[in-house]
Design a protein around this motif. Sequence first.
Motif, mmCIF file in Angstrom:
data_model
loop_
_atom_site.group_PDB
_atom_site.id
_atom_site.type_symbol
_atom_site.label_atom_id
_atom_site.label_comp_id
_atom_site.label_asym_id
_atom_site.label_seq_id
_atom_site.Cartn_x
_atom_site.Cartn_y
_atom_site.Cartn_z
ATOM 1 N N PHE A 142 0.837 -1.213 0.000
ATOM 2 C CA PHE A 142 0.000 0.000 0.000
ATOM 3 C C PHE A 142 0.864 1.252 0.000
ATOM 4 C CE2 PHE A 142 0.484 1.770 4.260
ATOM 5 C CZ PHE A 142 1.075 0.714 4.933
ATOM 6 N N SER A 143 2.145 1.096 0.264
ATOM 7 C CA SER A 143 3.010 2.268 0.295
ATOM 8 C C SER A 143 4.364 1.889 -0.253
ATOM 9 C CB SER A 143 3.148 2.768 1.738
ATOM 10 O OG SER A 143 4.013 3.875 1.782
ATOM 11 N N THR A 144 4.735 2.509 -1.356
ATOM 12 C CA THR A 144 6.073 2.285 -1.906
ATOM 13 C C THR A 144 6.768 3.619 -1.897
ATOM 14 O OG1 THR A 144 5.072 2.540 -4.046
ATOM 15 C CG2 THR A 144 5.612 0.318 -3.373
ATOM 16 N N GLY A 304 11.410 1.655 -0.367
ATOM 17 C CA GLY A 304 10.944 0.906 0.795
ATOM 18 C C GLY A 304 9.483 0.593 0.568
ATOM 19 N N GLN A 305 9.032 -0.534 1.075
ATOM 20 C CA GLN A 305 7.677 -0.950 0.746
ATOM 21 C C GLN A 305 6.955 -1.497 1.971
ATOM 22 O OE1 GLN A 305 6.993 -4.695 -1.459
ATOM 23 N NE2 GLN A 305 6.214 -3.369 -3.063
ATOM 24 N N THR A 335 -7.654 7.301 -1.672
ATOM 25 C CA THR A 335 -7.740 7.971 -0.373
ATOM 26 C C THR A 335 -6.406 7.913 0.354
ATOM 27 O OG1 THR A 335 -10.020 7.210 -0.243
ATOM 28 C CG2 THR A 335 -9.040 8.031 1.789
ATOM 29 N N MET A 336 -5.776 6.725 0.338
ATOM 30 C CA MET A 336 -4.531 6.561 1.089
ATOM 31 C C MET A 336 -3.349 7.268 0.440
ATOM 32 S SD MET A 336 -4.587 2.747 2.762
ATOM 33 C CE MET A 336 -4.713 1.766 1.280
ATOM 34 N N ALA A 337 -3.505 7.626 -0.847
ATOM 35 C CA ALA A 337 -2.382 8.233 -1.572
ATOM 36 C C ALA A 337 -1.947 9.558 -0.966
ATOM 37 C CB ALA A 337 -2.753 8.419 -3.042
ATOM 38 N N GLN A 338 -2.815 10.178 -0.166
ATOM 39 C CA GLN A 338 -2.403 11.438 0.470
ATOM 40 C C GLN A 338 -1.217 11.228 1.399
ATOM 41 O OE1 GLN A 338 -5.237 12.891 3.575
ATOM 42 N NE2 GLN A 338 -6.459 11.120 2.970
ATOM 43 N N PHE A 339 -1.069 10.009 1.913
ATOM 44 C CA PHE A 339 0.076 9.731 2.774
ATOM 45 C C PHE A 339 1.028 8.707 2.170
ATOM 46 C CE2 PHE A 339 -3.360 10.766 5.848
ATOM 47 C CZ PHE A 339 -2.831 11.949 6.323
ATOM 48 N N PHE A 340 0.457 7.749 1.427
ATOM 49 C CA PHE A 340 1.259 6.601 1.021
ATOM 50 C C PHE A 340 1.310 6.489 -0.493
ATOM 51 C CE2 PHE A 340 -1.128 5.253 4.961
ATOM 52 C CZ PHE A 340 -0.100 5.566 5.830
ATOM 53 N N PRO A 341 2.516 6.581 -1.096
ATOM 54 C CA PRO A 341 2.619 6.445 -2.553
ATOM 55 C C PRO A 341 2.125 5.066 -2.984
ATOM 56 C CG PRO A 341 4.664 7.271 -1.618
ATOM 57 C CD PRO A 341 3.807 6.865 -0.479
ATOM 58 N N PRO A 342 1.144 5.025 -3.877
ATOM 59 C CA PRO A 342 0.476 3.769 -4.222
ATOM 60 C C PRO A 342 1.227 2.968 -5.277
ATOM 61 C CG PRO A 342 -0.527 5.559 -5.405
ATOM 62 C CD PRO A 342 0.571 6.169 -4.586
ATOM 63 N N ILE A 343 0.834 1.715 -5.483
ATOM 64 C CA ILE A 343 1.409 0.936 -6.583
ATOM 65 C C ILE A 343 0.381 0.708 -7.681
ATOM 66 C CG2 ILE A 343 3.046 -0.241 -5.078
ATOM 67 C CD1 ILE A 343 1.280 -2.795 -5.621
ATOM 68 N N ARG A 344 -0.784 1.339 -7.578
ATOM 69 C CA ARG A 344 -1.761 1.242 -8.664
ATOM 70 C C ARG A 344 -1.394 2.288 -9.716
ATOM 71 N NH1 ARG A 344 -6.467 -1.537 -8.670
ATOM 72 N NH2 ARG A 344 -6.941 -2.715 -6.759
ATOM 73 N N ALA A 345 -1.056 1.814 -10.904
ATOM 74 C CA ALA A 345 -0.609 2.738 -11.949
ATOM 75 C C ALA A 345 -1.649 3.818 -12.207
ATOM 76 C CB ALA A 345 -0.312 1.952 -13.225
ATOM 77 N N SER A 346 -2.917 3.437 -12.173
ATOM 78 C CA SER A 346 -3.966 4.413 -12.490
ATOM 79 C C SER A 346 -3.957 5.563 -11.483
ATOM 80 C CB SER A 346 -5.331 3.729 -12.505
ATOM 81 O OG SER A 346 -5.584 3.157 -11.241
#
Lengths: 422, 306
Positions: A142-144, A304-305, A335-346
Amino acid sequence: MIKKLPLRFLALLFALSLMTGMTLGQDTINLRFTVWTGNEAHLAMLNGIAAAYQETNPNVTVTFVTIPFADYQTKLAIELSGSNPFDAGWMPESLAVPFLEAGTLLDLSSVTRDNPDYNFADLSEAAMSLYLRDDGVFGIPFSTSPELIYFNRDLFEAAGLETPDVLQENDAWTWDALRAAAKTIKDTTDVYGFQSHGQSIYNIHLWHNLAALTRAFGGDIWNAEGTDCLLDTAESRAAIQFYHDMVFVDGSTVPPGTEADFSAGSAAMTIGFLSQSARLGEVSFEWGIARLPEGPAGYVSVIGQSSIVAFQNSRNPEVAADFVAFITNQQNVETMAQFFPPIRASVLNSGAFANANPAVAPEALETSVVPSILNGSLLPTHVEFPKIDLAGRAAFDALWNPEGDVEAVTTAACEAIEAFMQ
Amino acid sequence: MISNLQRENLPSGMSLKRRDEIYGYLFIAPQMIGFLLFVLGPLIAVFVFSFQDRNLLLGQITFAGIDNYQAMFKDALFTKTLQNSLIFTAGLVPLNVLGGLFIALLLSGNLRGMIFFRAIFFLPVITSAAAWAIVWRFLLQSESGVNTFLQAVGIDGPNWLQEPNWAMVSVIVTRALKGVGINMIIFLAAIKNIPQDYQEAARVDGATGWQVFRRITMPLLAPAVFLVTVLTIIGALKVFDTIFLMTNGGPSNGTMVLVYYIYYQGFQFFETGYASALSVVLFLVMFILTLIQWQLRRRFVFDEQE
């Protein structure tokens, strides 16, 4: 007679409460989800996601349990072997392999990869690598967070230097440039120019720091299969010597045994993850970010992941897996992208991510963070990581003084850690 | 009311003495149940675990006989950490016992302001161990704190926590400063318990100050000295927090003591069986040391009636 009544009454109450407890227990499922954040904004966001899940699954409640990161490994293992184990939770990459190999993680493939609504193909395949085993899916990152260079604009200005983000734009952002800037800053302002990741190359973050350094020079810590130590290669040695010289020849980098910190303004640059920007909200200086500098081997991003997993011992495995799929679906990842860089390309490629982190300028996210995630190589992992960590760090302690001999230390370190690689 | 009393006195096979016994047991039951469940139970479990191959993460448990104990002979880190524990103890015990005794003797008078000085020495005892260790980590940096003072008098101080031998000295002294106050209090109480008459009588007989101390005060303090020594040795062998927070066992395992190694084996490597066997060894070391002291106590402490 009268004296005996309360006892009977109590017994009746007790029996009744047991029965109601049992019926309630059948209907209500409480998932225990463990995290290492105690940040209120993080927890509020997670609770919001749990509330949304409850709307469609009224019988499920989710409790988020915070365990500080330093105790995470210990307490997680103890809880999982107890009678009321966690159902799901966060997993750092350093523990992923040991926990996966020990069979503690639940296969999520039916609710993720085999569920067309989940859009599994949207997940970056490189980022999923740790969790795809034996045709199963054992976790969803969920966070990379890429390792970045944080720099203190005020100190660069005081020293009359071009900042790393400008150098990066001009293709001049190299480890040599970083070293020269650190030296100039130390000489002109008497503030340290550079600080290792978390000031702990000398301690708990040895591997984070070594990964960033050695890979830029074309080396690494160990090979992908985890069978050979690569610290004693010429490339890795050059990288480690480079850092050693910054500390003990240039005197520009925070040495061991000195408690200086970037966020206190006592070091002009440091390596850090994106999430560390949250802690820089109230510092008294202007700061910026750049990607890791290029080395002789070009630019290498180190990420880091952290992932979300469900646990094998869960009392409600189907529900636990279902919730993991829910919390990592398209909408919640946004929603989580505000804190955690996502791995969903979209999500990564949408404007949503660039504007999500209030602490970091959108351009910086686009130029430094997004490419780092897409091309990043993971921090080193190993099934015997805890043992390698202890043995390797003890060997490296001999390096952190002016006479430290890189060749001897790396040879000793490889010997020590290869004992656990067979 | 009367009928109640009569009923209780009926010869229902329960004598008054028996009833008192039952009440007695009931009163100590909460403490005993807690002790059995949370102290004795785990203690026995550790002995059992030490003969098993247990992995906390895998949840695997198999009988291993004495494998865990045999493995120690080949484990260089075990030897190293046991040595470190003994060095730490050998450094801490004299500092804490003699230091505590010395301070107590200095502060046992009735001069004005003595209470203030006693409070100063006792203050570290009630300070949080974590705060104490972290503050000292900052004071023992290579370029500031203690070294700034040393610089002022022309001494180039070492990088205290980064050089193996100095790191050991640093944790010993830090720990001694923290613990010396409680020993001082025990000695003070013991000194105050010595009747003044003895010392006065000795002085009347012409004893010097040293003779009074050597022949009167010291023998009467012997029981306290032994108590404090036993407690300090046990405490020193169990040290964990100071090490964990100041050095993490480093540099190069130079301050990794046995308890810290047990923590690593049990909770970082998840080798619960081996960690239990190490704990049993630590228990035996403490047990033997205490036994030896008990024997010495019989020889040197005259004041006790057995």
